[in-house]
Each structure stands twice: as C-alpha cells, then as structure tokens.
Design an enzyme around this catalytic site. Structure first.
Site, PDB file in Angstrom:
ATOM      1  N   ALA A   1       5.165 -10.866  -7.362  1.00  0.00           N
ATOM      2  CA  ALA A   1       4.152 -10.653  -8.404  1.00  0.00           C
ATOM      3  C   ALA A   1       4.826 -10.630  -9.766  1.00  0.00           C
ATOM      4  O   ALA A   1       5.535  -9.689 -10.110  1.00  0.00           O
ATOM      5  CB  ALA A   1       3.420  -9.334  -8.166  1.00  0.00           C
TER       6      ALA A   1
ATOM      7  N   TYR B   1       8.920  -3.606 -19.222  1.00  0.00           N
ATOM      8  CA  TYR B   1       8.071  -4.303 -18.249  1.00  0.00           C
ATOM      9  C   TYR B   1       8.284  -5.809 -18.335  1.00  0.00           C
ATOM     10  O   TYR B   1       8.673  -6.445 -17.355  1.00  0.00           O
ATOM     11  CB  TYR B   1       6.617  -3.961 -18.519  1.00  0.00           C
TER      12      TYR B   1
ATOM     13  N   GLN C   1      20.869 -20.119  -4.363  1.00  0.00           N
ATOM     14  CA  GLN C   1      22.048 -19.828  -3.533  1.00  0.00           C
ATOM     15  C   GLN C   1      21.741 -19.769  -2.038  1.00  0.00           C
ATOM     16  O   GLN C   1      22.597 -20.106  -1.235  1.00  0.00           O
ATOM     17  CB  GLN C   1      22.645 -18.503  -4.001  1.00  0.00           C
TER      18      GLN C   1
ATOM     19  N   ASP D   1      10.514   4.157  -2.047  1.00  0.00           N
ATOM     20  CA  ASP D   1      10.740   3.653  -3.404  1.00  0.00           C
ATOM     21  C   ASP D   1      11.582   2.388  -3.291  1.00  0.00           C
ATOM     22  O   ASP D   1      12.676   2.409  -2.719  1.00  0.00           O
ATOM     23  CB  ASP D   1      11.462   4.728  -4.239  1.00  0.00           C
TER      24      ASP D   1
ATOM     25  N   ASP E   1       5.372   2.049  -0.598  1.00  0.00           N
ATOM     26  CA  ASP E   1       4.913   2.489  -1.916  1.00  0.00           C
ATOM     27  C   ASP E   1       5.460   3.880  -2.191  1.00  0.00           C
ATOM     28  O   ASP E   1       5.554   4.706  -1.276  1.00  0.00           O
ATOM     29  CB  ASP E   1       3.364   2.515  -1.945  1.00  0.00           C
ATOM     30  N   ASN E   2       5.802   4.150  -3.441  1.00  0.00           N
ATOM     31  CA  ASN E   2       6.277   5.504  -3.779  1.00  0.00           C
ATOM     32  C   ASN E   2       5.148   6.385  -4.318  1.00  0.00           C
ATOM     33  O   ASN E   2       5.387   7.515  -4.725  1.00  0.00           O
ATOM     34  CB  ASN E   2       7.435   5.451  -4.794  1.00  0.00           C
TER      35      ASN E   2
ATOM     36  N   THR F   1      12.593  -0.816 -11.253  1.00  0.00           N
ATOM     37  CA  THR F   1      11.745  -1.283 -10.149  1.00  0.00           C
ATOM     38  C   THR F   1      11.747  -2.810 -10.109  1.00  0.00           C
ATOM     39  O   THR F   1      11.817  -3.425  -9.042  1.00  0.00           O
ATOM     40  CB  THR F   1      10.305  -0.739 -10.324  1.00  0.00           C
TER      41      THR F   1
ATOM     42  N   THR G   1      -6.291  -8.562 -14.525  1.00  0.00           N
ATOM     43  CA  THR G   1      -7.176  -8.469 -13.362  1.00  0.00           C
ATOM     44  C   THR G   1      -7.754  -7.060 -13.305  1.00  0.00           C
ATOM     45  O   THR G   1      -7.074  -6.095 -13.671  1.00  0.00           O
ATOM     46  CB  THR G   1      -6.377  -8.798 -12.086  1.00  0.00           C
TER      47      THR G   1
ATOM     48  N   GLY H   1       0.119   4.444  -7.508  1.00  0.00           N
ATOM     49  CA  GLY H   1      -0.805   4.147  -6.405  1.00  0.00           C
ATOM     50  C   GLY H   1      -1.323   5.427  -5.782  1.00  0.00           C
ATOM     51  O   GLY H   1      -0.841   6.525  -6.083  1.00  0.00           O
TER      52      GLY H   1
HETATM   53  P1  NAD Z   1      -0.837  -0.401  -9.801  1.00  0.00           P
HETATM   54  O1  NAD Z   1      -0.113   0.555 -10.672  1.00  0.00           O
HETATM   55  O2  NAD Z   1      -2.198  -0.043  -9.339  1.00  0.00           O
HETATM   56  O3  NAD Z   1       0.016  -0.753  -8.515  1.00  0.00           O
HETATM   57  C1  NAD Z   1       1.417  -0.723  -8.482  1.00  0.00           C
HETATM   58  C2  NAD Z   1       1.846  -0.060  -7.185  1.00  0.00           C
HETATM   59  O4  NAD Z   1       3.280  -0.119  -7.099  1.00  0.00           O
HETATM   60  C3  NAD Z   1       1.457   1.414  -7.138  1.00  0.00           C
HETATM   61  O5  NAD Z   1       0.895   1.712  -5.868  1.00  0.00           O
HETATM   62  C4  NAD Z   1       2.768   2.151  -7.347  1.00  0.00           C
HETATM   63  O6  NAD Z   1       2.782   3.428  -6.765  1.00  0.00           O
HETATM   64  C5  NAD Z   1       3.763   1.182  -6.733  1.00  0.00           C
HETATM   65  N1  NAD Z   1       5.122   1.327  -7.260  1.00  0.00           N
HETATM   66  C6  NAD Z   1       5.511   1.315  -8.557  1.00  0.00           C
HETATM   67  N2  NAD Z   1       6.834   1.463  -8.648  1.00  0.00           N
HETATM   68  C7  NAD Z   1       7.298   1.582  -7.372  1.00  0.00           C
HETATM   69  C8  NAD Z   1       8.588   1.773  -6.808  1.00  0.00           C
HETATM   70  N3  NAD Z   1       9.688   1.886  -7.571  1.00  0.00           N
HETATM   71  N4  NAD Z   1       8.695   1.827  -5.467  1.00  0.00           N
HETATM   72  C9  NAD Z   1       7.593   1.727  -4.671  1.00  0.00           C
HETATM   73  N5  NAD Z   1       6.344   1.560  -5.147  1.00  0.00           N
HETATM   74  C10 NAD Z   1       6.213   1.487  -6.494  1.00  0.00           C
HETATM   75  O7  NAD Z   1      -0.850  -1.803 -10.615  1.00  0.00           O
HETATM   76  P2  NAD Z   1      -1.503  -3.204 -10.216  1.00  0.00           P
HETATM   77  O8  NAD Z   1      -2.340  -3.627 -11.344  1.00  0.00           O
HETATM   78  O9  NAD Z   1      -2.067  -3.150  -8.854  1.00  0.00           O
HETATM   79  O10 NAD Z   1      -0.220  -4.136 -10.219  1.00  0.00           O
HETATM   80  C11 NAD Z   1       0.358  -4.615  -9.010  1.00  0.00           C
HETATM   81  C12 NAD Z   1       1.352  -5.733  -9.314  1.00  0.00           C
HETATM   82  O11 NAD Z   1       0.679  -6.816  -9.954  1.00  0.00           O
HETATM   83  C13 NAD Z   1       2.484  -5.310 -10.245  1.00  0.00           C
HETATM   84  O12 NAD Z   1       3.677  -5.935  -9.840  1.00  0.00           O
HETATM   85  C14 NAD Z   1       2.037  -5.849 -11.585  1.00  0.00           C
HETATM   86  O13 NAD Z   1       3.116  -6.104 -12.432  1.00  0.00           O
HETATM   87  C15 NAD Z   1       1.317  -7.120 -11.182  1.00  0.00           C
HETATM   88  N6  NAD Z   1       0.328  -7.524 -12.198  1.00  0.00           N
HETATM   89  C16 NAD Z   1      -0.902  -6.920 -12.268  1.00  0.00           C
HETATM   90  C17 NAD Z   1      -1.783  -7.319 -13.255  1.00  0.00           C
HETATM   91  C18 NAD Z   1      -3.164  -6.736 -13.374  1.00  0.00           C
HETATM   92  O14 NAD Z   1      -3.898  -7.124 -14.294  1.00  0.00           O
HETATM   93  N7  NAD Z   1      -3.603  -5.862 -12.505  1.00  0.00           N
HETATM   94  C19 NAD Z   1      -1.413  -8.303 -14.176  1.00  0.00           C
HETATM   95  C20 NAD Z   1      -0.147  -8.854 -14.090  1.00  0.00           C
HETATM   96  C21 NAD Z   1       0.716  -8.470 -13.082  1.00  0.00           C
END
Ligand code: NAD
Ligand code: UDP
Length: 319
Positions: A117, A148, A165, A59, A35-36, A95, A178, A40
């Site tokens: 995801a 996004y 592939q 990252d 995680d970056n 990302t 969620t 988070g």
């Molecule tokens: P969140 O922002 O709490 O978590 C995302 C995490 O990814 C964070 O810890 C962030 O620091 C890390 N991150 C972001 N870009 C990064 C990078 N370039 N390198 C390393 N780490 C990186 O959001 P979330 O709600 O927990 O979402 C998590 C996943 O679930 C995402 O892929 C999101 O698209 C997907 N998602 C979530 C929901 C929801 O309702 N919570 C709905 C649809 C999809």
C-alpha cells in the site's frame, strides 16, 4: 491448514485493511491480520466468525512470526491521517521503512505475492495534474508530512530493490483519498471530521480557503481494485505500480456543501489555518488501472457519504 490460499494482511484492524480482510474471507481465503492496534480497532474485526481468520497483535517494526504457508502478503500497516504525521512521526517513518523491510523479507522467505500500500502522497504537492504513475512528484523531504510521504517513497524504493535483487512479485498500489465505514470519527481526515461535525450540528472546519481539491473514493471500490490487481496475471501485473482512486475531483469547500446537504444539518462552515505543505490539487490518472484491470470506481460521492454517515451516526450514538 486447509488448501485455501493464505493471505497475510498487515494493518488488518484498520479502515482499509479490515474491508480487505472481509473481501478475502468472502472469497474463501485463510486470512491472518497483523496489527499493533495503534490506529486500528479490534471492533473492526469482531463481526468475523470463521476459523479461517486469525487476528494477531504484532508490530511490523518487529520481524514477523512464522505463519505456516503464505501465498499473499498485503502490506497495509501504517497510520495514514495527517493528524498523526507530527505526533507519531518516528513511528510512521519506521513502520514504512523497518516495517516494510520486515514485510518484504517475510514475503521473500515465503515466496508470496505481495501488494504494497503506497499513497498519492508520493506525488507531494503535485505540479502535474492529474497524477500519472510516471510522475516523480514534488515532496518536501523536510516538511511536516515527510515522515509519511518520504517513508512511503522509501517503501516503494525498497520494493523495487527487492525486485531487482530477488525474484519476487511485488505490486504497488498508490491509493488516493478513500473513505467509508470504519474510519474513526476522531481520525482527523476530512470526511470523518466533517461527518462528525455535521452530525453534531457543529460548524465544519475548512482548512485554508477550501479551494484545494481531492478526489474521494468509496472503500468498496478501492478494495475491488486492490483485489483485481492482486489476482491479475503476472505477465501483466508483476512488479507494477498503479493508481487507485476516484477521478471525481472536488474542492474541499464543495465537499462541505455536499455533506451539509446530504445530512440536512444546521452546521455552517468555519475556516482554520491551512496546514503547511497541504497539497493543492489531487486527482489520479486511472488509465493504467483501467487498461490493466478494466477497473473503475462505481459508488458516487453522495451515495458513499450517506452510507458512511449511517456508520458515523451509530458510532457517535454509542460514545
Ligand atoms: P488506518 O489507520 O485505519 O489503518 C492502518 C492500520 O495499520 C491500523 O490498524 C494500525 O493499527 C496499523 N498499524 C500502523 N502502524 C503499525 C505497525 N507499526 N505495526 C502494525 N500495525 C500497524 O488507515 P487506513 O486509511 O486504513 O490506511 C491503510 C493503508 O492504506 C496505509 O498503508 C495507508 O498509508 C494507505 N493509504 C490509505 C489511504 C486512505 O485514504 N485511506 C490513502 C493512501 C494510502
Ligand atoms: N481538511 C479540512 N478540514 C478538516 C480536515 C482536512 O479542510 O477538518 C482539508 C485538508 O487541509 C486537505 C483536505 O481536507 O486539504 C484533505 O485532508 P485529509 O486530512 O482528509 O487528507 P490528505 O489528502 O490531506 O491526506
């Protein structure tokens, strides 16, 4: 390294990722979070006290380090709040493109089963309701949400390309809204906003007229769906895509009422301009998740809101 299966969770310090890490650790996995710490927080992982867990600052837009034997990759890194779609547009787009490329190359090198995801945002502002997995969506490629939703669509397409592939097992979850503990009070999404406002007795900000709908899933339900999809036999689940979420669809103005009632707050509501391209209706068709996994969500909205409000109350107190 022990004989326990080793799972990598990208985005492991985020809201969903940290709950997924907990669930894997409970079941005896070795887990490495990459995680970056952009959206988070290390606080989401600080309760973990086992040598089976490692948190690395990385990252995903950079190639992954060598992490020894890897059995599963859960690729969850990506900011997900519409508030960030403009301010972090390029970061998000990369990302979910470069980052997903690195995750899939890493999975291929390790021959690891992968869970990607994705999101209900791939359906855009849907013309088909509820949304089933065969629906191709209605996304504005030039709209403010495109960094996004288009990059998530590309993530899915890249996963399909890797499957076409190379012989690797990539499973895609389209996650619908969620919520739960460990969302940031300033995350910007509707439940963190409404809870933070209600706990301060501020008015709840409804964007537009509030008749737009969403279907809110509590995080423990989502994680159990992700886990059972990851564990499902390849004969039924390899390469599949499924919706995960709640089918309890409500209007945003009704959500405001539920929150003011559950929290017994003095807050009223105030209307703000509707964001451009805000999807008007959203509810998953869960038939595939039910037939494939026998999964359905268990936690009701009031119950989930109460549990989340407890967390937010503590967070706001410690501010
Ligand atoms: P969140 O922002 O709490 O978590 C995302 C995490 O990814 C964070 O810890 C962030 O620091 C890390 N991150 C972001 N870009 C990064 C990078 N370039 N390198 C390393 N780490 C990186 O959001 P979330 O709600 O927990 O979402 C998590 C996943 O679930 C995402 O892929 C999101 O698209 C997907 N998602 C979530 C929901 C929801 O309702 N919570 C709905 C649809 C999809
Ligand atoms: N919303 C709102 N008030 C807020 C935040 C969001 O009315 O303070 C609305 C938003 O316009 C959308 C819905 O709530 O219609 C869900 O927004 P969120 O950002 O949580 O997630 P989305 O489903 O849009 O990704």
């Amino acid at each position: 390294m022990s004989d326990a299966p080793h799972a990598i969770v990208t985005g492991g310090a985020g809201f969903v990722g940290s709950h997924l890490v907990d669930s894997l650790l409970e079941d005896g996995f070795e887990v490495t979070s990459l995680d970056n710490f952009g959206s988070g927080r290390s606080a989401n992982l600080e309760h973990i006290d086992t040598p089976r867990f490692e948190s690395l600052e990385h990252d995903v837009r950079e190639p992954f380090p060598d992490l020894g034997r890897v059995d599963y990759v859960f690729h969850f890194a990506s900011r997900a709040s519409p508030k960030d779609f403009e301010s972090h547009a390029v970061e998000i787009a990369l990302t979910n493109s470069e980052g997903t490329h690195n995750a899939l190359e890493f999975a291929r090198k390790n021959d690891a089963r992968t869970v990607l995801a994705s999101t209900s945002e791939v359906y855009g502002d849907p013309e088909v309701h509820p949304q089933h997995e065969e629906y191709n969506g209605n996304v504005n490629v030039r709209g403010p949400r495109a960094p996004y939703d288009e990059s998530k669509r590309f993530s899915e397409a890249l996963a399909r390309a890797f499957q076409q592939q190379y012989d690797i097992d990539i499973r895609t979850v389209r996650i619908f809204n969620t919520y739960g503990p460990r969302m940031r009070p300033d995350d910007g999404r509707v439940i963190p906003n409404f809870l933070s406002q209600a706990l301060r007795d501020d008015d709840l900000t409804i964007y537009g007229d509030g008749t737009q709908t969403r279907s809110f899933c509590y995080v423990s339900d989502l994680v159990s769906g992700i886990r059972s999809f990851a564990d499902a036999d390849p004969s039924v689940a390899a390469g599949e895509v499924i919706n995960l979420g709640s089918t309890h669809e409500i209007e945003i103005r009704e959500l405001a009422e539920v929150i003011t009632e559950v929290l017994d707050t003095r807050s009223g509501t105030v209307h703000r301009e509707s964001p451009e391209d805000d999807p008007q209706l959203r509810r998953p068709d869960l038939e595939r998740a039910q037939s494939l996994l026998g999964w359905e969500p268990m936690v009701g909205l009031e119950d989930g809101i109460e549990r989340t409000a407890e967390y937010f109350a503590e967070e706001l107190e410690s501010e």
